[in-house]
Design an enzyme around this catalytic site. Sequence first.
Site, mmCIF file in Angstrom:
data_model
loop_
_atom_site.group_PDB
_atom_site.id
_atom_site.type_symbol
_atom_site.label_atom_id
_atom_site.label_comp_id
_atom_site.label_asym_id
_atom_site.label_seq_id
_atom_site.Cartn_x
_atom_site.Cartn_y
_atom_site.Cartn_z
ATOM 1 C CG ASP A 6 -1.668 1.192 1.409
ATOM 2 O OD1 ASP A 6 -2.168 1.695 0.212
ATOM 3 O OD2 ASP A 6 -1.858 1.481 2.734
ATOM 4 C CB CYS A 7 2.786 2.873 -2.769
ATOM 5 S SG CYS A 7 3.690 4.292 -3.083
ATOM 6 C CB VAL A 13 2.091 -0.334 4.586
ATOM 7 C CG1 VAL A 13 1.974 -1.605 5.608
ATOM 8 C CG2 VAL A 13 2.106 1.041 5.622
ATOM 9 C CG ASP A 109 -6.163 6.002 -1.132
ATOM 10 O OD1 ASP A 109 -6.718 6.127 -2.414
ATOM 11 O OD2 ASP A 109 -5.993 6.831 -0.459
#
Length: 260
Positions: A6-7, A13, A109
């Site tokens: 997860d950028c 992360v 996201d």
Amino acid sequence: MLLAVDCGNTNTVFSIWDGTRFVATWRMATQHLRTADEYYVWLSTLKAFQRIEPDITDVIVSSTVPRVVFNLRVLADRYFHTRPLVVGRPDCALPVEVRVDPGTQVGPDRLVNTVAGHDRYGGDLIVVDFGTATTFDVVDDDGAYVGGVIAPGVNLSLAALHEAAAALPHVDISRPQRVVGTNTVACMQSGIFWGYIGLIREICDRIKAERGRPMKVIATGGLAPLFQQAEALFDRFDDDLTMHGLTVIHAHNKKPETAT
């Protein structure tokens, strides 16, 4: 095993999912110049430190920073010999609908949080994500993403105060003991903290009124714990909501009917 990435605009992360749980989670500063080789060396060092040797067979990526995706794809191809799923790309199917204005590009996201929220809590949700921006994502009763709200993030607001007003220092966000500050730092902390309490309450109340139905409010993101004991604003706090969403999307794309 699955490597979920997860950028975000500030941090990236990496979590390793073994099919039932996350066996490791690591965080680094987001930097679009970082190469695939640098990612791998960093991951290898942390894996060795924690004495884990996962056999990574799949990779899924959600990124709000398009420039980092190329090197993450190279990382997956070169070192894990797999083609990664990238949320938001046409070949990455979602288990929910996206019902917004035609031509609207929804941040990956926000889509991932929608999928995760619906999977864990059902429909009629407001997912509040405290990141670089503070986002409010509205999840319909059938799990569809139907829009939301974007506000400046907490740290972004503090940085703007510091940069735009020469006399104001940089301060860390925390819950002040009193509303009325008696020094500059306390005044700034009170303005940000209680200002965000008001912002969250007002936006959530207006979303509920506009939707005309009860809605659960789920908080996630790095700064969510700051507001955990502040007010009865949220129904749940979920630290790993985004990473959970990535595992759900990956599983959905691995189903035979999805692949065909």
